[in-house]
Scaffold this motif. Structure first.
Motif, PDB file in Angstrom:
ATOM      1  N   GLU A 184     -11.525  12.083  -1.919  1.00 39.44           N
ATOM      2  CA  GLU A 184     -11.830  13.316  -2.640  1.00 39.44           C
ATOM      3  C   GLU A 184     -11.124  14.518  -2.033  1.00 39.44           C
ATOM      4  O   GLU A 184     -10.762  15.462  -2.734  1.00 39.44           O
ATOM      5  CB  GLU A 184     -13.335  13.540  -2.684  1.00 39.44           C
ATOM      6  CG  GLU A 184     -14.086  12.511  -3.523  1.00 39.44           C
ATOM      7  CD  GLU A 184     -13.619  12.479  -4.977  1.00 39.44           C
ATOM      8  OE1 GLU A 184     -13.252  13.550  -5.516  1.00 39.44           O
ATOM      9  OE2 GLU A 184     -13.601  11.383  -5.560  1.00 39.44           O
ATOM     10  N   ILE A 185     -10.957  14.511  -0.722  1.00 45.38           N
ATOM     11  CA  ILE A 185     -10.205  15.579  -0.053  1.00 45.38           C
ATOM     12  C   ILE A 185      -9.096  14.935   0.769  1.00 45.38           C
ATOM     13  O   ILE A 185      -9.185  13.774   1.162  1.00 45.38           O
ATOM     14  CB  ILE A 185     -11.103  16.456   0.852  1.00 45.38           C
ATOM     15  CG1 ILE A 185     -11.748  15.600   1.949  1.00 45.38           C
ATOM     16  CG2 ILE A 185     -12.160  17.172   0.024  1.00 45.38           C
ATOM     17  CD1 ILE A 185     -12.491  16.416   2.983  1.00 45.38           C
ATOM     18  N   SER A 234      -5.067  14.295  -3.979  1.00 43.39           N
ATOM     19  CA  SER A 234      -3.961  14.927  -4.698  1.00 43.39           C
ATOM     20  C   SER A 234      -4.452  15.934  -5.733  1.00 43.39           C
ATOM     21  O   SER A 234      -5.634  15.966  -6.108  1.00 43.39           O
ATOM     22  CB  SER A 234      -3.116  13.857  -5.403  1.00 43.39           C
ATOM     23  OG  SER A 234      -2.492  13.004  -4.485  1.00 43.39           O
ATOM     24  N   SER A 235      -3.514  16.724  -6.241  1.00 40.62           N
ATOM     25  CA  SER A 235      -3.793  17.667  -7.317  1.00 40.62           C
ATOM     26  C   SER A 235      -4.164  16.910  -8.590  1.00 40.62           C
ATOM     27  O   SER A 235      -3.930  15.696  -8.708  1.00 40.62           O
ATOM     28  CB  SER A 235      -2.561  18.528  -7.587  1.00 40.62           C
ATOM     29  OG  SER A 235      -1.509  17.704  -8.084  1.00 40.62           O
ATOM     30  N   ALA A 236      -4.698  17.641  -9.562  1.00 43.57           N
ATOM     31  CA  ALA A 236      -5.080  17.024 -10.830  1.00 43.57           C
ATOM     32  C   ALA A 236      -3.875  16.412 -11.525  1.00 43.57           C
ATOM     33  O   ALA A 236      -3.975  15.333 -12.129  1.00 43.57           O
ATOM     34  CB  ALA A 236      -5.753  18.059 -11.727  1.00 43.57           C
ATOM     35  N   ALA A 237      -2.715  17.057 -11.419  1.00 38.21           N
ATOM     36  CA  ALA A 237      -1.517  16.539 -12.076  1.00 38.21           C
ATOM     37  C   ALA A 237      -1.120  15.187 -11.500  1.00 38.21           C
ATOM     38  O   ALA A 237      -0.800  14.246 -12.238  1.00 38.21           O
ATOM     39  CB  ALA A 237      -0.363  17.538 -11.932  1.00 38.21           C
ATOM     40  N   VAL A 282       0.844  -1.191   0.000  1.00 38.05           N
ATOM     41  CA  VAL A 282       0.000   0.000   0.000  1.00 38.05           C
ATOM     42  C   VAL A 282       0.879   1.240   0.000  1.00 38.05           C
ATOM     43  O   VAL A 282       1.815   1.353   0.793  1.00 38.05           O
ATOM     44  CB  VAL A 282      -0.956   0.012   1.212  1.00 38.05           C
ATOM     45  CG1 VAL A 282      -1.635   1.368   1.360  1.00 38.05           C
ATOM     46  CG2 VAL A 282      -2.005  -1.074   1.064  1.00 38.05           C
ATOM     47  N   ILE A 283       0.561   2.173  -0.896  1.00 36.08           N
ATOM     48  CA  ILE A 283       1.299   3.424  -0.992  1.00 36.08           C
ATOM     49  C   ILE A 283       0.317   4.586  -0.867  1.00 36.08           C
ATOM     50  O   ILE A 283      -0.502   4.807  -1.762  1.00 36.08           O
ATOM     51  CB  ILE A 283       2.057   3.541  -2.335  1.00 36.08           C
ATOM     52  CG1 ILE A 283       2.907   2.296  -2.589  1.00 36.08           C
ATOM     53  CG2 ILE A 283       2.920   4.801  -2.342  1.00 36.08           C
ATOM     54  CD1 ILE A 283       3.612   2.299  -3.950  1.00 36.08           C
ATOM     55  N   PRO A 284       0.359   5.334   0.244  1.00 36.55           N
ATOM     56  CA  PRO A 284      -0.456   6.547   0.346  1.00 36.55           C
ATOM     57  C   PRO A 284       0.200   7.657  -0.475  1.00 36.55           C
ATOM     58  O   PRO A 284       1.412   7.877  -0.383  1.00 36.55           O
ATOM     59  CB  PRO A 284      -0.420   6.865   1.842  1.00 36.55           C
ATOM     60  CG  PRO A 284       0.885   6.292   2.318  1.00 36.55           C
ATOM     61  CD  PRO A 284       1.164   5.093   1.454  1.00 36.55           C
ATOM     62  N   VAL A 285      -0.594   8.351  -1.284  1.00 37.13           N
ATOM     63  CA  VAL A 285      -0.026   9.331  -2.222  1.00 37.13           C
ATOM     64  C   VAL A 285      -0.724  10.671  -2.072  1.00 37.13           C
ATOM     65  O   VAL A 285      -1.955  10.761  -2.152  1.00 37.13           O
ATOM     66  CB  VAL A 285      -0.165   8.862  -3.683  1.00 37.13           C
ATOM     67  CG1 VAL A 285       0.628   9.809  -4.612  1.00 37.13           C
ATOM     68  CG2 VAL A 285       0.309   7.432  -3.861  1.00 37.13           C
ATOM     69  N   TYR A 286       0.076  11.724  -1.881  1.00 36.90           N
ATOM     70  CA  TYR A 286      -0.449  13.086  -1.885  1.00 36.90           C
ATOM     71  C   TYR A 286       0.555  13.987  -2.594  1.00 36.90           C
ATOM     72  O   TYR A 286       1.585  14.356  -2.041  1.00 36.90           O
ATOM     73  CB  TYR A 286      -0.710  13.572  -0.458  1.00 36.90           C
ATOM     74  CG  TYR A 286      -1.231  14.995  -0.382  1.00 36.90           C
ATOM     75  CD1 TYR A 286      -2.394  15.365  -1.067  1.00 36.90           C
ATOM     76  CD2 TYR A 286      -0.577  15.951   0.368  1.00 36.90           C
ATOM     77  CE1 TYR A 286      -2.863  16.662  -1.004  1.00 36.90           C
ATOM     78  CE2 TYR A 286      -1.053  17.251   0.447  1.00 36.90           C
ATOM     79  CZ  TYR A 286      -2.191  17.609  -0.245  1.00 36.90           C
ATOM     80  OH  TYR A 286      -2.663  18.899  -0.178  1.00 36.90           O
ATOM     81  N   ALA A 331      -5.092   7.453   4.713  1.00 39.58           N
ATOM     82  CA  ALA A 331      -4.885   6.776   3.429  1.00 39.58           C
ATOM     83  C   ALA A 331      -4.429   5.334   3.633  1.00 39.58           C
ATOM     84  O   ALA A 331      -4.907   4.411   2.952  1.00 39.58           O
ATOM     85  CB  ALA A 331      -3.867   7.546   2.592  1.00 39.58           C
ATOM     86  N   VAL A 332      -3.522   5.116   4.562  1.00 38.17           N
ATOM     87  CA  VAL A 332      -3.060   3.751   4.830  1.00 38.17           C
ATOM     88  C   VAL A 332      -4.208   2.898   5.364  1.00 38.17           C
ATOM     89  O   VAL A 332      -4.367   1.725   4.982  1.00 38.17           O
ATOM     90  CB  VAL A 332      -1.876   3.752   5.815  1.00 38.17           C
ATOM     91  CG1 VAL A 332      -1.466   2.323   6.165  1.00 38.17           C
ATOM     92  CG2 VAL A 332      -0.679   4.498   5.217  1.00 38.17           C
ATOM     93  N   LEU A 333      -5.036   3.462   6.232  1.00 43.99           N
ATOM     94  CA  LEU A 333      -6.163   2.711   6.778  1.00 43.99           C
ATOM     95  C   LEU A 333      -7.187   2.363   5.699  1.00 43.99           C
ATOM     96  O   LEU A 333      -7.806   1.297   5.741  1.00 43.99           O
ATOM     97  CB  LEU A 333      -6.812   3.492   7.913  1.00 43.99           C
ATOM     98  CG  LEU A 333      -5.941   3.648   9.165  1.00 43.99           C
ATOM     99  CD1 LEU A 333      -6.595   4.597  10.161  1.00 43.99           C
ATOM    100  CD2 LEU A 333      -5.650   2.303   9.815  1.00 43.99           C
ATOM    101  N   THR A 334      -7.360   3.239   4.706  1.00 42.29           N
ATOM    102  CA  THR A 334      -8.198   2.900   3.558  1.00 42.29           C
ATOM    103  C   THR A 334      -7.613   1.705   2.819  1.00 42.29           C
ATOM    104  O   THR A 334      -8.339   0.796   2.381  1.00 42.29           O
ATOM    105  CB  THR A 334      -8.327   4.110   2.619  1.00 42.29           C
ATOM    106  OG1 THR A 334      -9.077   5.138   3.282  1.00 42.29           O
ATOM    107  CG2 THR A 334      -9.033   3.741   1.313  1.00 42.29           C
ATOM    108  N   GLY A 335      -6.289   1.681   2.705  1.00 37.79           N
ATOM    109  CA  GLY A 335      -5.633   0.523   2.107  1.00 37.79           C
ATOM    110  C   GLY A 335      -5.851  -0.744   2.910  1.00 37.79           C
ATOM    111  O   GLY A 335      -6.065  -1.824   2.342  1.00 37.79           O
TER     112      GLY A 335
END
Length: 253
Positions: free
Chosen positions: A69-70, A44-47, A13-17, A77-81
């Protein structure tokens, strides 16, 4: 504590922001190992979102993309994983940061340890190169001391390193009864509470560099307040568990 099922089925699992410049290389490195990769886009941003979508499209059978979404924080994020891993039958989850600071080549060694000790947390402790900020290096020791106090043990060598393997079932059980830290307080909070729940923590060295894309999401005031509050709660939690922790310490001795 119930035993995990015998089959070892890990995921990463990789949390990304907003790590669009580093995440591609991290995912490519992770996919050299025979485990699914779960990306959690933490608002994260659109990019960055475009880069993550492209990675999922490139590897549709090996990369799962989940989205907040926010921004909710690294821990959230890790817990969502974890929730996704549990729902899909994975027994173990390896957490990796998205900025490229972790040595992904160590995954094989960490998975081997987790397979041999399925009910333990395999916790990375950092072996730094010259890129580590000295203030951050020295500041970690304050947390180390608090963790040693709050566990009455030196079993957790480094509670802040985000490169570690967890057994999924005990984490899901912990999530069901306690809200673990959602931001930069996550790594320390969860490993202390899993130790309180009776899990063994095995420490493995891993090389760490700071960071590949020059992006840090540590917010000095907000995150230091959260970490201070966490240590305070853990201290009073330790007092409530004092007889059990002392018994565990003497039993180990």
């Amino acid at each position: 504590m119930s035993e995990l099922k015998s089959e070892f089925t890990p995921c990463v699992v990789i949390p990304v922001y907003n790590h669009e410049h580093a995440i591609g290389d991290v995912v490519e490195a992770v996919l050299r190992f025979d485990s699914p990769c779960i990306l959690v886009d933490d608002g994260s941003s659109a990019a960055c979102a475009d880069v993550l979508h492209a990675l999922q499209q490139k590897y549709p059978t090996r990369v799962v993309l989940l989205k907040h979404e926010i921004n909710q924080g690294k821990g959230a994020a890790v817990l969502t994983g974890f929730a996704h891993a549990a729902k899909n039958g994975f027994t173990h989850l390896l957490q990796v940061d998205a900025d490229g600071q972790h040595c992904v080549a160590d995954i094989a060694r960490f998975f081997a340890q987790a397979k041999s000790h399925p009910n333990a947390v395999i916790a990375g402790y950092p072996i730094y190169d010259e890129s580590v900020p000295k203030l951050r290096l020295y500041a970690r020791y304050l947390t180390h001391v608090w963790v040693w106090i709050n566990t009455l043990s030196f079993s957790i060598r480094d509670s802040m390193c985000g490169f570690r393997v967890y057994p999924v079932a005990p984490v899901i059980a912990l999530m069901s009864r306690h809200q673990v830290g959602r931001r930069m307080n996550f790594d320390t909070d969860i490993v202390v509470r899993l130790y309180w729940d009776g899990l063994e923590v095995l420490n493995e060295g891993t090389r760490v560099a700071y960071p590949a894309d020059g992006v840090s999401h540590f917010r000095v005031w907000r995150d230091n307040v959260l970490i201070t509050a966490m240590h305070t709660r853990l201290f009073f939690g330790m007092l409530l568990r004092l007889p059990r922790l002392l018994a565990r310490r003497f039993k180990r001795s």
